[in-house]
Design a protein around this motif. Structure first.
Motif, mmCIF file in Angstrom:
data_model
loop_
_atom_site.group_PDB
_atom_site.id
_atom_site.type_symbol
_atom_site.label_atom_id
_atom_site.label_comp_id
_atom_site.label_asym_id
_atom_site.label_seq_id
_atom_site.Cartn_x
_atom_site.Cartn_y
_atom_site.Cartn_z
ATOM 1 N N THR A 211 0.836 -1.196 0.000
ATOM 2 C CA THR A 211 0.000 0.000 0.000
ATOM 3 C C THR A 211 0.872 1.248 0.000
ATOM 4 O OG1 THR A 211 -0.018 0.055 2.418
ATOM 5 C CG2 THR A 211 -1.766 -1.229 1.331
ATOM 6 N N ARG A 212 0.243 2.384 -0.219
ATOM 7 C CA ARG A 212 0.971 3.662 -0.148
ATOM 8 C C ARG A 212 1.578 3.846 1.245
ATOM 9 N NH1 ARG A 212 4.304 6.463 -2.209
ATOM 10 N NH2 ARG A 212 3.149 6.066 -4.155
ATOM 11 N N GLU A 213 0.837 3.450 2.288
ATOM 12 C CA GLU A 213 1.360 3.602 3.651
ATOM 13 C C GLU A 213 2.574 2.704 3.873
ATOM 14 O OE1 GLU A 213 -2.904 4.821 3.559
ATOM 15 O OE2 GLU A 213 -1.794 3.055 2.857
ATOM 16 N N ARG A 214 2.532 1.494 3.321
ATOM 17 C CA ARG A 214 3.691 0.602 3.459
ATOM 18 C C ARG A 214 4.891 1.178 2.705
ATOM 19 N NH1 ARG A 214 4.749 -5.024 4.419
ATOM 20 N NH2 ARG A 214 7.020 -5.263 4.305
ATOM 21 N N LEU A 215 4.659 1.721 1.524
ATOM 22 C CA LEU A 215 5.766 2.324 0.771
ATOM 23 C C LEU A 215 6.372 3.499 1.524
ATOM 24 C CD1 LEU A 215 4.658 2.341 -2.975
ATOM 25 C CD2 LEU A 215 6.697 1.261 -2.003
ATOM 26 N N ASP A 216 5.532 4.322 2.145
ATOM 27 C CA ASP A 216 6.053 5.451 2.926
ATOM 28 C C ASP A 216 6.906 4.947 4.084
ATOM 29 O OD1 ASP A 216 4.770 7.204 1.247
ATOM 30 O OD2 ASP A 216 3.062 7.556 2.593
ATOM 31 N N TRP A 217 6.445 3.881 4.728
ATOM 32 C CA TRP A 217 7.217 3.297 5.833
ATOM 33 C C TRP A 217 8.540 2.733 5.327
ATOM 34 C CZ3 TRP A 217 8.652 -1.829 6.873
ATOM 35 C CH2 TRP A 217 9.139 -2.074 8.168
ATOM 36 N N ASN A 249 -1.995 1.837 8.758
ATOM 37 C CA ASN A 249 -3.419 1.460 8.769
ATOM 38 C C ASN A 249 -3.605 -0.056 8.771
ATOM 39 O OD1 ASN A 249 -4.385 4.130 8.743
ATOM 40 N ND2 ASN A 249 -4.160 4.250 6.510
ATOM 41 N N LEU A 250 -2.796 -0.721 9.560
ATOM 42 C CA LEU A 250 -2.868 -2.175 9.661
ATOM 43 C C LEU A 250 -3.451 -2.591 11.008
ATOM 44 C CD1 LEU A 250 0.592 -3.129 8.091
ATOM 45 C CD2 LEU A 250 -1.669 -3.565 7.099
ATOM 46 N N PRO A 251 -4.103 -3.753 11.066
ATOM 47 C CA PRO A 251 -4.672 -4.221 12.333
ATOM 48 C C PRO A 251 -3.603 -4.765 13.265
ATOM 49 C CG PRO A 251 -4.992 -5.869 10.638
ATOM 50 C CD PRO A 251 -4.385 -4.666 9.949
ATOM 51 N N GLU A 252 -4.008 -5.094 14.462
ATOM 52 C CA GLU A 252 -3.109 -5.722 15.415
ATOM 53 C C GLU A 252 -2.768 -7.147 14.966
ATOM 54 O OE1 GLU A 252 -1.633 -4.459 18.320
ATOM 55 O OE2 GLU A 252 -2.294 -2.622 17.304
ATOM 56 N N PRO A 253 -1.592 -7.657 15.343
ATOM 57 C CA PRO A 253 -1.236 -9.029 14.971
ATOM 58 C C PRO A 253 -2.181 -10.038 15.611
ATOM 59 C CG PRO A 253 0.342 -8.118 16.544
ATOM 60 C CD PRO A 253 -0.525 -6.989 16.106
ATOM 61 N N GLU A 254 -2.347 -11.154 14.924
ATOM 62 C CA GLU A 254 -3.288 -12.187 15.366
ATOM 63 C C GLU A 254 -2.571 -13.526 15.494
ATOM 64 O OE1 GLU A 254 -7.195 -14.517 13.539
ATOM 65 O OE2 GLU A 254 -6.622 -12.536 12.769
#
Length: 351
Positions: A211-217, A249-254
């Motif tokens: 995602t765009r957020e992952r690329l920014d990270w 914008n990712l959920p908590e680990p499961e």
């Protein structure tokens, strides 16, 4: 006489540049990959985007052979959970044969966890024909190929994890991380149940997507001085915090608590970990792994995946690293002939 670092870098510059089109990922060991100046101009992000685009292209070509339910689960979550992989009577017979098998074993200690591996090699496949038949199943291999994005045969091991054993140092596998900047396959077929408090496989759903957020990270982490962060992150297996997940914008680990006879197949570009184990214990699993150069535009071409060669690769790999240990290192120490359930030699393996 020691060689000046700048002279060494200049001499090795062609190698460092050539590694840009391979799976090389270490910001610490390759000054081109780790160059903040080049990464500010988009080098790392460009490598990530190109690898993801080629992976998507290969997966489209491999998708038609994968059962739709599995493919949809993987595309959504980054992993697939398949319960009752074998009929119960076949699973019980295969499990008993694997647990009683004895063969050359290797062990490694990481923090307070010990991992033992036995190669799934011709000798084991001859002794455990149900395992041989399982690994030849077309539906499972189609899924392995899809997740790996290559028509390649994974390396297969019988793996034993012993948790909370003998030291107070934390197990680095319990820290949420990605294996690399590009997609790769790992799979676990659990031979015994794994409860929520027993170190279950843990994954952040959807974190395999670029995602765009992952690329920014990815861009932000590429600008950090690799000598100022933890060594595993600096060498290309980035650790991730809860704050990072929020930013992406990712959920908590499961944690995936599962019964025996459950197969989990995952893309380890997604954020994952071995969940925390509250007490000492051990589990045994069939562990599979595949990672190729992410910039290859073709699906196959892996000669070592040919029958007769594929099942011998683990032994060759161990022998190769033994021979060139001074250059490559060898974290997996030979511990003689063992069965999966033998108690590990606590003096074997390196921290």
């Amino acid at each position: 006489m020691p060689v000046h670092p700048r002279i060494k870098t200049a001499f090795l510059a062609p190698l460092y540049v050539a590694q840009l089109v391979t799976s090389a990922k270490s910001f610490l060991d390759n000054p081109v990959i780790g160059s903040a100046r080049l990464n500010r101009r988009g080098l790392h992000v460009g490598r990530v985007k190109l690898a993801a685009a080629l992976c998507t292209w290969r997966r489209k070509r491999l998708s038609r052979r994968v059962p739709a339910e599995w493919r949809e689960a993987f595309d959504r979550d980054g992993f697939v959970v398949i319960r009752d992989v074998l009929p119960p009577h076949e699973f019980a017979a295969m499990r008993d044969a694997i647990l009683s098998y004895q063969g050359p074993a290797r062990e490694m200690r990481q923090g307070d966890a010990i991992t033992r591996r036995l190669a799934v090699d011709p000798a084991m496949l001859h002794r455990v024909p149900l395992l041989d038949a399982l690994l030849q199943r077309q539906d499972l291999n189609a899924l392995f190929h899809y997740v790996a994005s290559f028509q390649t045969t994974p390396l297969h091991y019988i793996q034993t994890i012993v948790s909370r054993e003998g030291q107070n140092e934390p197990d680095p596998q319990e820290t949420l991380h990605a294996d690399s900047f590009h997609s790769s396959l790992k799979a676990w077929l659990f031979l015994n149940p794994v409860a929520a408090h027993e170190g279950p496989f843990t994954y952040v759903r959807g974190s395999h997507r670029l995602t765009r957020e992952r690329l920014d990270w990815e861009h932000r982490r590429s600008l950090r001085n690799p000598t100022s962060i933890d060594r595993l992150s600096a060498r290309g297996s980035p650790r991730v915090t809860s704050e990072d997940l929020t930013d992406m914008n990712l959920p908590e680990p499961e944690g995936l608590a599962v019964p025996g006879n459950t197969l989990v197949v995952a893309d380890t570009m997604g954020f994952h970990a071995r969940g925390t184990s509250e007490h000492s214990g051990e589990r045994v699993e069939i562990w599979s792994y595949a990672r190729r150069n992410p910039y290859l535009p073709w699906l196959g071409g892996d000669l070592l995946s040919l029958p007769g060669l594929a099942e011998r690769r683990v032994g060759w790999l161990w022998s190769f690293r033994d021979r060139y240990e001074s250059l490559l290192g060898q974290p997996w120490r030979a511990v003689g002939t063992r069965s999966p359930m033998d108690h590990p030699n606590l003096d074997s393996g390196r921290p």
